[in-house]
Write a protein that holds these residues in place. Structure first.
Motif, short mmCIF file in Angstrom:
data_model
loop_
_atom_site.label_atom_id
_atom_site.label_comp_id
_atom_site.label_asym_id
_atom_site.label_seq_id
_atom_site.Cartn_x
_atom_site.Cartn_y
_atom_site.Cartn_z
N MET A 113 0.82 -1.21 0.00
CA MET A 113 0.00 0.00 0.00
C MET A 113 0.86 1.27 0.00
N SER A 114 1.95 1.23 0.76
CA SER A 114 2.82 2.42 0.79
C SER A 114 3.54 2.61 -0.55
N ALA A 115 3.91 1.50 -1.19
CA ALA A 115 4.57 1.62 -2.50
C ALA A 115 3.58 2.14 -3.54
N VAL A 116 2.34 1.64 -3.52
CA VAL A 116 1.32 2.13 -4.45
C VAL A 116 1.05 3.59 -4.21
N SER A 157 -5.99 -12.24 20.10
CA SER A 157 -6.59 -12.11 21.42
C SER A 157 -7.07 -10.71 21.75
N SER A 158 -6.54 -9.67 21.08
CA SER A 158 -6.88 -8.29 21.44
C SER A 158 -7.76 -7.67 20.36
N SER A 159 -9.00 -7.37 20.71
CA SER A 159 -9.91 -6.74 19.75
C SER A 159 -9.51 -5.29 19.46
N ILE A 160 -8.89 -4.63 20.41
CA ILE A 160 -8.45 -3.23 20.20
C ILE A 160 -7.35 -3.18 19.15
N MET A 161 -6.41 -4.12 19.27
CA MET A 161 -5.32 -4.12 18.30
C MET A 161 -5.82 -4.52 16.92
N ILE A 162 -6.79 -5.39 16.87
CA ILE A 162 -7.38 -5.74 15.57
C ILE A 162 -8.03 -4.52 14.94
N PHE A 163 -8.74 -3.76 15.73
CA PHE A 163 -9.38 -2.54 15.22
C PHE A 163 -8.34 -1.54 14.72
N ILE A 164 -7.27 -1.36 15.48
CA ILE A 164 -6.21 -0.43 15.05
C ILE A 164 -5.58 -0.90 13.75
N GLU A 165 -5.30 -2.16 13.67
CA GLU A 165 -4.67 -2.73 12.48
C GLU A 165 -5.54 -2.56 11.25
N LEU A 166 -6.82 -2.92 11.37
CA LEU A 166 -7.72 -2.79 10.22
C LEU A 166 -7.91 -1.33 9.83
N SER A 167 -7.96 -0.48 10.79
CA SER A 167 -8.11 0.97 10.50
C SER A 167 -6.92 1.48 9.70
N TYR A 168 -5.77 1.03 10.08
CA TYR A 168 -4.55 1.47 9.38
C TYR A 168 -4.53 0.92 7.95
N TYR A 169 -4.95 -0.36 7.78
CA TYR A 169 -5.03 -0.95 6.44
C TYR A 169 -5.94 -0.12 5.54
N PHE A 207 -6.99 2.88 5.91
CA PHE A 207 -6.52 4.26 5.70
C PHE A 207 -5.56 4.31 4.52
N LEU A 208 -4.57 3.38 4.52
CA LEU A 208 -3.62 3.36 3.42
C LEU A 208 -4.31 3.05 2.09
N THR A 209 -5.21 2.10 2.11
CA THR A 209 -5.92 1.72 0.88
C THR A 209 -6.77 2.87 0.36
N PHE A 210 -7.50 3.52 1.27
CA PHE A 210 -8.40 4.60 0.87
C PHE A 210 -7.61 5.79 0.31
N VAL A 211 -6.51 6.14 0.99
CA VAL A 211 -5.70 7.27 0.51
C VAL A 211 -5.10 6.96 -0.86
N SER A 212 -4.60 5.73 -1.02
CA SER A 212 -4.01 5.34 -2.31
C SER A 212 -5.06 5.42 -3.42
N PHE A 213 -6.26 4.94 -3.12
CA PHE A 213 -7.31 4.95 -4.15
C PHE A 213 -7.73 6.38 -4.49
N CYS A 223 -6.56 -0.65 -10.46
CA CYS A 223 -6.03 -1.68 -9.55
C CYS A 223 -6.62 -1.53 -8.15
N MET A 224 -6.64 -0.30 -7.63
CA MET A 224 -7.14 -0.08 -6.27
C MET A 224 -8.65 -0.27 -6.20
N ALA A 225 -9.36 -0.01 -7.29
CA ALA A 225 -10.81 -0.25 -7.29
C ALA A 225 -11.10 -1.74 -7.12
N VAL A 226 -10.35 -2.54 -7.90
CA VAL A 226 -10.52 -3.99 -7.74
C VAL A 226 -10.06 -4.44 -6.35
N PHE A 227 -8.96 -3.87 -5.88
CA PHE A 227 -8.39 -4.21 -4.57
C PHE A 227 -9.41 -3.95 -3.46
N CYS A 228 -10.03 -2.76 -3.53
CA CYS A 228 -11.03 -2.41 -2.49
C CYS A 228 -12.27 -3.29 -2.58
#
Length: 862
Positions: free
Chosen positions: A677-680, A753-765, A767-773, A795-800
């Motif tokens: 995502m960062s390279a795109v 095991s941590s729902s908070i960390m899952i939420f942070i991780e998905l949010s970051y994913y 964010f990068l995808t949305f900004v790239s698109f 590419c990002m449309a299909v990716f999303c």
């Protein structure tokens, strides 16, 4: 002078004795009709029940006399068993040498007053009614063997206990005796409480839970309920009815009694009574049936040891088919050597000493002797055949009561032998010791009775425990009654009171003959049909706990036995079958390399890795070509290497999860996804800055190269690395067996095991995808040669779309399907990047090399 003194010493006690007898009264206050006396140096007393009379109430205007027309004649074999045992002992020169045993037997008539009279007669001199008076050294009473009933079970041991006379008790009422207080009492058969616990085991063996309970008012019912009623209920047995009857009001309730016990929906009846109860029960059944004009209806009667089908002199035509197939307990017995020959040798006695046999003979053969006073009967010849009598009048085999009587006599004899041996130190003084034994008091025998143990002629070991109870088993008897009245008792099992509860009873069910009403199939006795597996019981309101409805088990629960009170949940590693009757082990599920889906996905992942590697090699080979250089080849290399690592992620998700694998799954996917995502994003921003930098006077030209790449990719990756480190430090993913998500499956997966960390991780994913698109979409129309923004936007449309569909389907999938969807999304996004971003360039490099030139690029730019 010496002779005169000796005469005084010898004659004076007799003179005093006679004087005292005259003073106290030599007369016999009541006439004793049934007694049997045999003289001996030592006497064993016996109180038995053979005859039941119609006894009028005493008015005290004259000496009370029983009416001599007996109603019932009991088992005369007990009297013969006592006589046989005494005969054997007197013939055995090793047991009681130089001593003879005699006996004195009285009939209790199952009446308290006659029982007390018999007791007082036993402790009186022969033919004289002077209780506890001793006139000579012969005929001393050493022990008493008593057959007791309920209403005299307390008083008789207390009366004889005052004189410390050993008492051998047997009979249904013996369970009422307090053995701690009555120290002179010994039970000649196992404690009766064991019988009722045996009945409980019998009911449990046949799964009879719905029974009727019948008793006489004369029995100590409160004691029964206190001891055993709660125990029956504890094991799931309940009573359809509790019925009692009194011999005083029996005629008024015969038909009602018959209706209640015979027409009730219960097939098993337990009768709680004593030795005199059975005649009244038979009378009730016959009277009620005749009044209703009905044939005997099949019931399984469970009777105790004293419940015998005795002979009735006034009602010899009574039908006894009600008790066909009944089960009862009996004191264990074996045939005694010589006893059958002794029985066959008995003829009508001419002596007046035996009042039992004469009455028995007249009533059994319906004949009379000249002095008997019976009218309408033929004269007895004395040559009648005993073997012609029915079994219930003259048993062919020894009965439990007779066996007990025989063993009791031998127990006293062995105790006397032990006392004799202990005092006979010098054989030369044998006669002196004989005199000493005759002068012994009965209480001195207790020490030796407590230690008695011997083998009888039947091969059984006889001994008493510390409580004075006989150590023996009960036999379980099945009565087979033929139409002609013949009764055959078949031993079908045993009860060992000292065995563990589950092993106390053993039954040969194949040997049991049931009542013809049941067509030789095991009877059922339940309030309603059993609840089959898959159902549980629901109590009916207002009914006993044995009456219930059957309802299906709730979903997810099972019942694997009949009549279960509640369904149970299967263990987490099992699940219920379709019928909810058993638990089935769950199948362990994970995406394996051995199944077609796993193999296909692994091949796809390896194929994409190979394709990505070929693209990277192609770009490296043509690294100086315009189409590679114009779009920042370092970013292209970074993106291709990221894709190469990204295609490795599906391989980590195939196979059983392990701790290291779970950590690698999370970290490799997170970092490679962020790199992509960062390279795109960097490529898209490079296109925008490249267009801006070509404008006159722009200062952004220096940022288009490495500075821009490093300033975008490195911070994005570092943020992701920090997130991964924190996640692994707080709650690292671990292998987890999910037993609840899917029915019948145990899903092996990696648990974050941590729902908070899952939420942070998905949010970051996202964010990068949305900004790239967004950036790619806005820059798609810039007039730049080989404008990658257009390709990135596709590419990002299909990716999303791929990951959005994955997120939506994830809500409705579990198990292997979740892993398959995850791998499919990873591979699809990888394919989207390769197809839309790199395949056009590869096409130009390989098949349109003429387009890969600076002149052509300037032409496209213009």
């Amino acid at each position: 002078m010496v002779i005169f003194i000796l005469l005084i010493v010898v004659l004076l006690p007799h003179a005093v004795c006679d004087a005292q007898i005259v003073k106290c009264g030599m007369w016999n206050p009541q006439f004793v009709h049934h007694q049997y006396y045999q003289p001996g140096d030592l006497i064993i007393g016996g109180i038995v029940f053979q005859n039941m009379f119609q006894i009028s109430r005493s008015t005290f205007n004259q000496t009370p006399q029983p009416q001599l027309s007996s109603m019932f004649v009991q088992d005369y074999q007990q009297v013969l068993a006592l006589e046989f045992a005494v005969k054997e002992i007197n013939e055995n020169l090793q047991l009681l040498p130089n001593l003879t045993l005699g006996f004195s037997i009285y009939d209790s008539y199952v009446e308290a007053r006659w029982t007390y009279h018999a007791i007082l007669q036993l402790i009186s001199p022969k033919d004289r009614f002077v209780p506890n008076y001793k006139c000579d050294i012969q005929g001393n009473l050493m022990a008493v063997i008593e057959e007791l009933t309920s209403d005299v079970s307390h008083q008789v041991p207390e009366v004889l206990g005052r004189f410390k006379i050993p008492q051998m008790l047997y009979g249904s009422a013996a369970i009422s005796i307090n053995m701690n207080q009555a120290i002179s009492v010994y039970q000649g058969e196992p404690n009766g409480v064991h019988q009722y616990r045996g009945i409980l085991q019998l009911l449990l063996h046949f799964k009879w839970t719905w029974i009727g309970f019948i008793a006489t008012d004369d029995m100590n019912l409160q004691g029964f309920f206190d001891v055993l009623f709660q125990e029956f209920s504890k094991y799931g047995i309940c009573f359809a009815f509790l019925e009692s009857f009194s011999s005083l009001e029996i005629e008024k309730s015969a038909m009602n009694f018959y209706d209640k016990i015979m027409n009730y929906n219960v097939n098993v009846l337990v009768f709680y009574g004593d030795i005199r109860s059975m005649p009244w029960l038979r009378w009730l059944l016959n009277t009620g049936r005749i009044g209703k004009n009905q044939k005997p209806r099949g019931k399984v009667w469970i009777l105790t040891a004293q419940m015998e089908l005795r002979y009735s002199t006034s009602h010899d035509d009574w039908n006894i088919q009600d008790f066909h197939g009944s089960l009862s307990f009996a004191t264990h017995s074996n045939e005694l050597q010589g006893f059958q020959g002794f029985l066959r040798s008995r003829i009508v006695p001419s002596s007046k000493e035996n009042g039992f046999l004469k009455d028995f003979w007249e009533n059994a053969f319906h004949c009379t002797f000249s002095s008997s006073g019976h009218t309408g009967r033929a004269a007895c010849t004395g040559e009648e055949w005993l073997v012609s009598l029915p079994e219930y009048i003259y048993p062919r085999r020894i009965t439990g009561q007779s066996y007990t009587m025989y063993n009791a006599v031998y127990a006293v004899a062995h105790a006397l032998h032990a006392m004799y041996v202990s005092k006979s130190k010098n054989r030369a003084k044998m006669e002196e010791q004989r005199m000493k034994i005759q002068n012994q008091q009965p209480w001195q025998l207790h020490h030796f009775l407590k230690k008695v143990s011997f083998n009888n002629s039947g091969g059984d070991w006889i001994s008493f425990d510390q409580n004075g109870e006989l150590i023996a088993e009960f036999d379980i008897i099945n009565r087979v009654i033929f139409p002609n009245g013949t009764i055959v008792k078949v031993r079908v099992g045993r009860l060992d009171p000292r065995a563990p509860p589950l092993e106390a009873i053993s039954i040969n069910e194949d040997a049991i003959v049931w009542h013809t009403f049941f067509n030789q199939t095991r009877p059922l006795s339940v309030c309603n049909d059993n609840c089959h597996p898959g159902y549980n019981k629901k109590k009916k309101e207002g009914e006993p706990f044995c009456c219930y409805d059957c309802i299906p088990c709730p979903e997810g629960k099972v019942s694997d036995k009949e009549d279960m009170a509640d369904c149970f949940t299967c263990p987490r590693d099992q699940y219920s079958n379709k019928d909810q009757t058993s638990c089935i082990p769950k199948v362990v599920v994970f995406l394996s390399y051995e199944e077609p889906v796993g193999i296909a996905l692994a091949i796809c992942a390896l194929s994409l890795q190979l394709v990505t590697a070929l693209v990277l090699m192609l770009f490296v080979k043509h690294h100086n070509s315009p189409i590679v250089k114009i779009n920042n080849r370092n970013l292209t290399y970074t993106l291709l290497i990221s894709l190469l690592l990204y295609c490795f992620c599906p391989l980590l998700q195939i196979g059983p999860p392990e701790k290291v694998i779970c950590i690698l799954r999370q970290t490799v996917f997170s970092i490679t996804f962020t790199m992509i995502m960062s390279a795109v994003l960097a490529k898209t921003i490079t296109v925008v800055l490249a267009f801006t930098a070509t404008q006159p006077g722009s200062t952004l030209k220096n940022w288009v190269e490495k500075k821009l790449t490093n300033s975008i990719i490195l911070p994005c990756i570092m943020i992701e690395v920090v997130i991964c480190i924190v996640w692994l430090a707080i709650a690292p993913p671990v292998p987890y067996a999910d037993m609840d998500s899917s029915l019948g499956e145990i899903i092996l997966e990696c648990k974050e095991s941590s729902s908070i960390m899952i939420f942070i991780e998905l949010s970051y994913y996202w964010f990068l995808t949305f900004v790239s698109f967004i950036v790619a979409f806005l820059a798609r129309k810039l007039p730049c040669a080989f404008n990658e923004a257009k390709l990135i936007s596709f590419c990002m449309a299909v990716f999303c779309c791929v990951w959005l569909i994955y997120m939506l389907t994830l809500l409705n999938t579990n198990g292997k399907l979740t892993i398959v969807m995850d791998i499919f999304s990873e591979l699809s996004s990888c394919v989207a990047l390769l197809v839309f971003l790199f395949f056009p360039k590869c096409f130009i490099i390989l098949w349109r090399p003429q387009l890969n030139s600076w002149e052509q690029l300037r032409m496209w730019k213009r």
